[in-house]
Every structure is written in structure tokens, then in C-alpha cells.
Design an enzyme around this catalytic site. Structure first.
Site, PDB file in Angstrom:
ATOM      1  CE  LYS A  13      -3.974   1.502   2.724  1.00 31.90           C
ATOM      2  NZ  LYS A  13      -4.698   1.578   4.103  1.00 31.90           N
TER       3      LYS A  13
ATOM      4  CB  SER B 152      -8.393   3.317   2.585  1.00 35.59           C
ATOM      5  OG  SER B 152      -6.950   2.476   3.580  1.00 35.59           O
TER       6      SER B 152
ATOM      7  CB  SER C 130      -7.686  -0.083   5.963  1.00 37.38           C
ATOM      8  OG  SER C 130      -9.252   1.225   5.685  1.00 37.38           O
TER       9      SER C 130
HETATM   10  N1  GLN Z   1     -12.867   3.475   6.221  1.00 39.56           N
HETATM   11  C1  GLN Z   1     -12.633   3.785   7.793  1.00 39.56           C
HETATM   12  C2  GLN Z   1     -12.278   5.466   8.194  1.00 39.56           C
HETATM   13  O1  GLN Z   1     -12.428   5.613   6.794  1.00 39.56           O
HETATM   14  C3  GLN Z   1     -11.347   2.844   8.141  1.00 39.56           C
HETATM   15  C4  GLN Z   1      -9.538   3.435   7.542  1.00 39.56           C
HETATM   16  C5  GLN Z   1      -8.398   2.497   7.780  1.00 39.56           C
HETATM   17  O2  GLN Z   1      -8.875   1.750   8.465  1.00 39.56           O
HETATM   18  N2  GLN Z   1      -7.567   3.294   6.704  1.00 39.56           N
HETATM   19  O3  GLN Z   1     -11.432   5.550   8.242  1.00 39.56           O
END
Ligand code: GLN
Length: 487
Positions: A76, A151, A175
């Protein structure tokens, strides 16, 4: 057919295939599929091939090439690498070159793994669909009109389409697990403190963890063996022994107690997801697992609690991208205040700005107690719910996401609807425990569905062994997306 990570490593170690061949195959797969999927922000073909040659040479010299010899891995793009850029899919970091590697990158390379490229994400890991990327949205390999989740959507899609056997993502609130669920792969959030975040660009420091993706729990265990462990450069990294996560995978299900929390099966859960997850739990139940009803009464507050705490921490962490210390610098800086305002205004996308505003508000004088401190207290209640449940069970089973992958664009105008896709992943994040998503079925439209297994802190061994045993009993993970998107 793409071999599993463990098979690939064995074939390289056993000189059946060269690391160069394996890397070449992964690069060709990216060439074939990534124009449609958009999983990668950058591919380091030259670097990967050069590293592969080094691995092949060390094998030729009779040296031990490492436990991940020749294994292509995607990262990532919020994990720092000396080679290439680390952009967090943000205009603010479009040209950022890190002077050091993240701890996990050094660990993987020391074990002979080969970094193939950096994958797309929601800007600064804020989002659940990868549509908040400052570059382009990634598409779900199972249906190109749908999101891959987020994400870490690029890493999940890269593994799902077979461009790489394994990848790393990061988790703040789901994420890794949520995109794993939406893309039909395995994704693990390790316990807070299990993996060093040194070199992971911070989002919310009390929650951030790095986690592996693979097609199987076995491949995920293989990667965890390499990246887990103490690192003095991350003060939250915990100095406890790292078990061999692959050694315990065959532990039988017999006698295990798996908790089923009613709170995870109520309103908002898609009917097909419910059917698949319940069927998966029945598979465990008919193979020696004792199913136990447990309660997590405070999970209903997890979304509100998380979006206050994570945004508060993000507003502080992202202060460094001001055009002076770090990040894009406005071409017309003017005075210092204007330099900060215009650099940040130009560099950040709208979701990142929303989080910074929410977080700054929650921390500001007069609101700090009503929002931030209250959310901290709720977090403790959620942790206690889990403590009580794990007094009675080894693992808790639930859906990983409330719906299968949704169409691109469906939730972009409705942040709350987007935030609700994290309903089932956030409680484990707030509690700091470990959790994994494992493929457990498909919707009638052929979109993958994930079973979430949650374990107590540092319970990854047991978690992965249950996931592995489940995969031995089922075949969901052996299915591939259509040839157009499968590499
Ligand atoms: N979807 C969650 C957010 O938008 C988690 C994001 C993540 O785990 N980086 O914060």
C-alpha cells in the site's frame, strides 16, 4: 493458475523456478490486468527484477535465500520505501521520496521477498472504497463497476486478480478486512502492537496497524511470520515472542468455542451476506466447534466513537503536511499563514479536509469533553465487551462488511453511508484486538462475501488456524474473477 505464496517460495528455494521467472510472471500479470483494475500507483519492474537476480545468485551460491525467497509483494502506498515515491494517493505527497524503508519493508526484503510496486488507497487511508484516492478509483476485479472496498483497495484488488500472491495494507478501522471481504481474499488486522508501524504514514496512531492480504490464511500467516515482532523505533510495538504462525494452522477445530454476537446480525445487514455468514458459522458448528451466543452491547456506538477519535488523531497527525515541514508547497506562499493554508488547501482532497475539520472540532475547547473524552470512554466500554466475551469463547464470528461490493459512485455523496460500511470492522479496531476476513460465499451477482473472525489480543495463531481449517472445508477461495480481470 497462480501458485500460493508458500508454493512459490518452495519452488524458488527448491530451484524449480527462478525468482526472476516468478517476478516476471507477476509483472506480466500486472501488464494484462491492471489497465482495467487500477490497483497500482507505481510498479518498480527494474528494482524487482534486480532484487530477483540477487535472490537467484544467492541460491546459486548455496546460501539460504530466506523464508520468502522470490515472493512478489505489493505494498500500500502509505508504506515508506527508499525506492520510488510514497504518495498516500495524495497530491500533498505526489513527489515524496522517503529517506528510509518502513520496518515491514526491511523485514520482507531480509526474508527474500520482492517488492513489486505500490498500490492505490483512499487518500491517507481515509475511506472505504478507494474512491477517495487523489489519483483514480481502483475497480473490483469481480465487477469493474463496483468498488474494491478501502482504504487498502489496491492491495486487495491486486491479490484478488492474481497480479501478486500477497500484499500489505494498513488498518485503522477496517481497511484490510473490508476490502478483503469485498474482493474475496483473506485480510488480517494484527493486534495493536504486533507489527511495527515505523515507516507507515500515520493516520490515527492509537489505531493504525499494518496487515497482510493473501488468498489463504496460510499465505497470510507466512507474511505475518516475517513482519511481526518488536521494533524499538515504534514505541507501541510490543516485545512478546512471535510464534510460528504457519506451524499451528493444522490445529483441529474440535473443542473450540466460537462466539456469535447477535448485535452483528441485525438491521443494516444485507440478506445475502447474512445467509452466507450464517452458513459459514454452521460449517464450523458441524466440525466440532461449540457455538456460543455472546453479546457486544456497545458495538452500536463504534461508528460514532471511531469517527471522532480517528478524525481527532488525524487532525493532529496531518498537521505536519503544511508545505514547510512536509508536503506539497504552494507556488504562491505569501506569509507563513498563507503558506500553510494554501499548501494544505491545494494538497488535500475533500474527505481528508472533512476529517481534519471534524477532528479539530472534536478537540477544540468547549467540545473536547463532550466529544473526544466521551468517545474515549465509549472505547473502553467496547474493549470491556470484548474482554467479557473472550472469557467464554476463543474466537468471535460475524460478517466483515454489511454488504457485498457496491457500485462506484453510489456512496460518494453520502459520507455517513460510506462510514456505515465499517460498522462490523470498527469494534475490533477500537479494542485493539486481532481480526481476519475470510471468503465465505458469493452474492447472486457473483460478488464475494467475507466471514470475520475476531480473536483476543495476540490471538493471531488461533485466529489463523480457525480461518485455515475453514478454508480446508470450503472452496470459496479457489474461485477466480472472470478472465478479463484475472491476470
Ligand atoms: N474506512 C475507515 C475510515 O475511513 C477505516 C480506514 C482505515 O482503516 N484506514 O476511516
Amino acid at each position: 493458475m497462480i501458485l500460493s505464496a508458500s508454493q512459490l517460495v518452495e519452488s524458488v528455494q527448491g530451484k524449480k523456478r527462478s525468482a526472476r521467472e516468478v517476478v516476471q510472471e507477476s509483472l506480466e500479470a500486472i501488464e494484462r490486468a491492471d489497465a482495467a483494475v487500477g490497483a497500482f500507483l507505481s510498479v518498480d519492474a527494474d528494482g524487482a527484477l534486480a532484487r530477483a537476480s540477487e535472490v537467484d545468485e544467492s541460491i546459486a551460491r548455496g546460501e539460504n535465500p530466506g523464508r520468502l525467497a522470490g515472493l512478489p509483494v505489493a505494498l500500500k502506498d502509505n508504506l515508506c520505501t527508499i525506492r520510488g515515491t510514497t504518495t498516500c494517493a495524495s497530491a500533498a505527497l505526489a513527489n515524496f521520496r522517503s529517506p528510509y524503508n518502513a520496518h515491514v519493508v526491511d523485514r520482507l526484503e531480509a526474508d527474500g521477498a520482492i517488492i513489486i510496486g505500490k498500490t492505490n488507497l483512499d487518500e491517507f487511508a481515509m475511506g472505504s472504497s478507494t474512491e477517495n484516492s487523489g489519483r483514480f478509483p481502483t475497480r473490483n476485479p469481480w465487477n469493474l463497476d463496483c468498488v474494491p472496498g478501502g482504504s487498502s483497495g489496491g492491495s486487495a484488488a491486486a491479490v484478488a486478480s492474481g497480479m501478486v500472491p500477497v500484499a500489505l495494507g494498513s488498518e485503522t478501522g477496517g481497511s484490510v478486512r473490508q476490502p478483503a471481504s469485498l474482493c474475496g481474499v483473506v485480510g488480517l488486522k494484527p493486534t495493536y502492537g504486533r507489527v511495527s508501524r515505523y515507516g507507515l504514514v500515520a493516520f490515527a496512531s492509537s489505531l493504525d496497524q499494518i496487515g497482510p492480504f493473501g488468498r489463504t490464511a496460510e499465505d497470510v500467516a507466512l507474511l505475518l511470520n516475517s513482519i511481526a515482532g518488536y521494533d524499538s523505533r515504534d514505541s507501541t510495538s510490543v516485545n512478546t515472542a512471535v510464534p510460528d504462525y504457519t506451524a499451528s494452522l493444522d490445529r483441529p477445530l474440535n473443542g473450540m468455542r466460537v462466539g456469535v454476537p447477535g448485535e452483528y446480525f441485525g438491521d443494516g445487514l444485507d440478506a445475502q451476506v447474512k445467509v452466507s455468514v450464517e452458513a459459514a458459522i454452521d460449517v464450523l458448528g458441524s466440525h466440532g466447534v461449540e457455538l456460543v451466543e455472546v453479546h457486544l452491547p456497545h458495538m452500536q456506538y463504534a461508528v460514532a466513537c471511531y469517527y471522532i477519535l480517528a478524525s481527532a488523531e488525524a487532525s493532529s497527525n496531518l498537521a505536519r503536511f503544511d508545505g514547510g515541514h512536509y508536503g506539497r508547497r504552494s507556488a504562491e506562499p505569501g506569509d507563513i499563514m498563507n503558506l500553510y493554508a494554501s499548501s494544505r488547501g491545494e494538497g488535500f482532497g475533500s474527505e481528508v479536509k472533512r476529517r481534519i475539520m471534524l477532528g479539530t472540532h472534536a478537540l477544540s475547547s468547549g467540545y473536547h469533553e463532550a466529544y473526544y473524552l466521551k468517545a474515549l470512554k465509549v472505547r473502553t466500554l467496547i474493549m470491556r465487551d470484548f474482554d467479557r466475551a473472550f472469557d467464554r469463547v476463543d474466537v468471535i464470528a460475524s460478517p466483515a462488511a454489511p454488504t457485498p461490493a457496491f457500485p462506484i459512485g453510489e456512496k460518494t455523496d453520502d459520507p455517513l453511508a460510506m462510514y456505515l460500511s465499517d460498522t462490523y470492522t470498527l469494534p475490533a479496531s477500537l479494542a485493539g484486538i486481532c481480526a481476519v476476513s475470510v471468503p465465505c460465499g458469493f452474492s447472486s451477482d457473483g460478488l464475494p462475501i467475507g466471514l470475520q473472525l475476531m480473536g483476543p489480543a495476540f490471538g493471531e495463531e488461533r485466529l489463523l488456524s480457525v480461518a485455515h481449517q475453514y478454508q480446508q472445508l470450503t472452496e470459496h477461495h479457489t474461485k477466480w474473477p472472470s478472465p478479463a480481470t484475472a491476470a
